[in-house]
Write a protein that holds these residues in place. Structure first.
Motif, mmCIF file in Angstrom:
data_model
loop_
_atom_site.group_PDB
_atom_site.id
_atom_site.type_symbol
_atom_site.label_atom_id
_atom_site.label_comp_id
_atom_site.label_asym_id
_atom_site.label_seq_id
_atom_site.Cartn_x
_atom_site.Cartn_y
_atom_site.Cartn_z
ATOM 1 N N TYR A 27 0.832 -1.203 0.000
ATOM 2 C CA TYR A 27 0.000 0.000 0.000
ATOM 3 C C TYR A 27 0.871 1.258 0.000
ATOM 4 O O TYR A 27 0.624 2.206 -0.758
ATOM 5 C CB TYR A 27 -0.923 -0.012 1.219
ATOM 6 C CG TYR A 27 -1.858 1.159 1.279
ATOM 7 C CD1 TYR A 27 -3.038 1.171 0.540
ATOM 8 C CD2 TYR A 27 -1.561 2.257 2.066
ATOM 9 C CE1 TYR A 27 -3.901 2.253 0.589
ATOM 10 C CE2 TYR A 27 -2.417 3.346 2.125
ATOM 11 C CZ TYR A 27 -3.578 3.331 1.387
ATOM 12 O OH TYR A 27 -4.423 4.403 1.432
ATOM 13 N N LEU A 28 1.887 1.273 0.856
ATOM 14 C CA LEU A 28 2.717 2.462 1.007
ATOM 15 C C LEU A 28 3.613 2.723 -0.194
ATOM 16 O O LEU A 28 3.917 3.878 -0.502
ATOM 17 C CB LEU A 28 3.585 2.348 2.259
ATOM 18 C CG LEU A 28 2.885 2.419 3.599
ATOM 19 C CD1 LEU A 28 3.875 2.186 4.724
ATOM 20 C CD2 LEU A 28 2.191 3.748 3.777
ATOM 21 N N HIS A 30 3.126 2.647 -3.247
ATOM 22 C CA HIS A 30 2.492 3.479 -4.270
ATOM 23 C C HIS A 30 2.534 4.956 -3.885
ATOM 24 O O HIS A 30 2.740 5.816 -4.738
ATOM 25 C CB HIS A 30 1.055 3.027 -4.524
ATOM 26 C CG HIS A 30 0.970 1.658 -5.098
ATOM 27 N ND1 HIS A 30 1.429 1.347 -6.355
ATOM 28 C CD2 HIS A 30 0.511 0.498 -4.581
ATOM 29 C CE1 HIS A 30 1.242 0.065 -6.592
ATOM 30 N NE2 HIS A 30 0.690 -0.475 -5.521
ATOM 31 N N ASP A 31 2.341 5.245 -2.604
ATOM 32 C CA ASP A 31 2.400 6.631 -2.138
ATOM 33 C C ASP A 31 3.826 7.179 -2.163
ATOM 34 O O ASP A 31 4.047 8.347 -2.457
ATOM 35 C CB ASP A 31 1.871 6.751 -0.711
ATOM 36 C CG ASP A 31 0.369 6.678 -0.623
ATOM 37 O OD1 ASP A 31 -0.291 6.782 -1.673
ATOM 38 O OD2 ASP A 31 -0.146 6.519 0.495
ATOM 39 N N LEU A 32 4.774 6.326 -1.835
ATOM 40 C CA LEU A 32 6.152 6.781 -1.661
ATOM 41 C C LEU A 32 6.998 6.689 -2.926
ATOM 42 O O LEU A 32 8.122 7.191 -2.947
ATOM 43 C CB LEU A 32 6.823 5.985 -0.538
ATOM 44 C CG LEU A 32 6.154 6.075 0.831
ATOM 45 C CD1 LEU A 32 6.853 5.165 1.825
ATOM 46 C CD2 LEU A 32 6.146 7.504 1.330
ATOM 47 N N ASN A 42 11.755 9.523 -2.526
ATOM 48 C CA ASN A 42 11.418 9.593 -1.115
ATOM 49 C C ASN A 42 12.307 8.615 -0.345
ATOM 50 O O ASN A 42 12.327 7.422 -0.637
ATOM 51 C CB ASN A 42 9.945 9.237 -0.919
ATOM 52 C CG ASN A 42 9.458 9.526 0.468
ATOM 53 O OD1 ASN A 42 10.178 9.370 1.444
ATOM 54 N ND2 ASN A 42 8.213 9.950 0.564
ATOM 55 N N SER A 98 6.616 9.534 7.246
ATOM 56 C CA SER A 98 6.535 9.790 5.815
ATOM 57 C C SER A 98 5.215 10.471 5.456
ATOM 58 O O SER A 98 4.260 10.467 6.233
ATOM 59 C CB SER A 98 6.670 8.486 5.034
ATOM 60 O OG SER A 98 5.541 7.673 5.239
ATOM 61 N N GLU A 99 5.195 11.034 4.272
ATOM 62 C CA GLU A 99 3.978 11.672 3.762
ATOM 63 C C GLU A 99 3.161 10.616 3.031
ATOM 64 O O GLU A 99 3.244 10.476 1.819
ATOM 65 C CB GLU A 99 4.344 12.820 2.820
ATOM 66 C CG GLU A 99 5.144 13.916 3.473
ATOM 67 C CD GLU A 99 4.386 14.589 4.603
ATOM 68 O OE1 GLU A 99 3.171 14.797 4.458
ATOM 69 O OE2 GLU A 99 5.010 14.899 5.623
ATOM 70 N N SER A 100 2.381 9.861 3.778
ATOM 71 C CA SER A 100 1.614 8.773 3.191
ATOM 72 C C SER A 100 0.249 8.680 3.856
ATOM 73 O O SER A 100 0.079 9.083 5.004
ATOM 74 C CB SER A 100 2.362 7.452 3.372
ATOM 75 O OG SER A 100 1.562 6.387 2.934
ATOM 76 N N ASN A 101 -0.672 8.114 3.118
ATOM 77 C CA ASN A 101 -2.012 7.917 3.658
ATOM 78 C C ASN A 101 -2.110 6.654 4.520
ATOM 79 O O ASN A 101 -3.132 6.427 5.146
ATOM 80 C CB ASN A 101 -3.027 7.805 2.519
ATOM 81 C CG ASN A 101 -3.102 9.073 1.714
ATOM 82 O OD1 ASN A 101 -2.904 10.153 2.242
ATOM 83 N ND2 ASN A 101 -3.373 8.949 0.434
#
Length: 127
Positions: A27-28, A30-32, A42, A98-101
């Motif tokens: 999941y992460l 993809h955000d990072l 990142n 981190s900047e993640s959802n």
């Protein structure tokens, strides 16, 4: 050499942690994976791989510790398991920065790691 663990609760929790960390990492990532504004990647993306690698080492380390003939070797392997667990917990904390959802999922993983640590302490006394 036995391939099945004696402490099934600890082993099962290790497998749950591996499954959870793999899902969180997928999941992460993809955000990072997107590049930052300055063109750099990142730096937190590497922690996603670390949590998979470390959680994947938990279950085999339990079996390896239980299969040691001498208590000193069992304790040595169990101590190694503690270090892996601590690094895994620390990497979860780093990923939360981190900047993640997916930060909420990391809180869940850390909660499961705390449960694992409690089981681990009881298991170490039985080695």
């Amino acid at each position: 050499m036995r391939s099945k663990p004696r402490n099934k609760r600890l082993y099962k929790k290790a497998l749950e942690i591996f499954t959870l960390s793999r899902s969180i990492s997928n999941y992460l990532v993809h955000d990072l994976s997107a590049l930052q504004h300055n063109g750099n990647e990142n730096p937190h993306i590497y922690f996603t791989g670390d949590i998979i690698r470390q959680s994947d080492a938990l279950a085999p380390k339990i079996i390896k510790a239980e299969n040691q003939a001498y208590q000193d070797e069992r304790i040595k392997q169990a101590t190694s398991l503690i270090h892996i667990t601590n690094r895994l917990y620390k990497n979860c904390e780093r990923l939360e920065q981190s900047e993640s959802n997916g930060k909420e999922f990391l809180i869940l993983l850390r909660r499961e790691l705390r449960k694992f640590r409690r089981l681990q302490r009881l298991w170490m006394m039985s080695l």
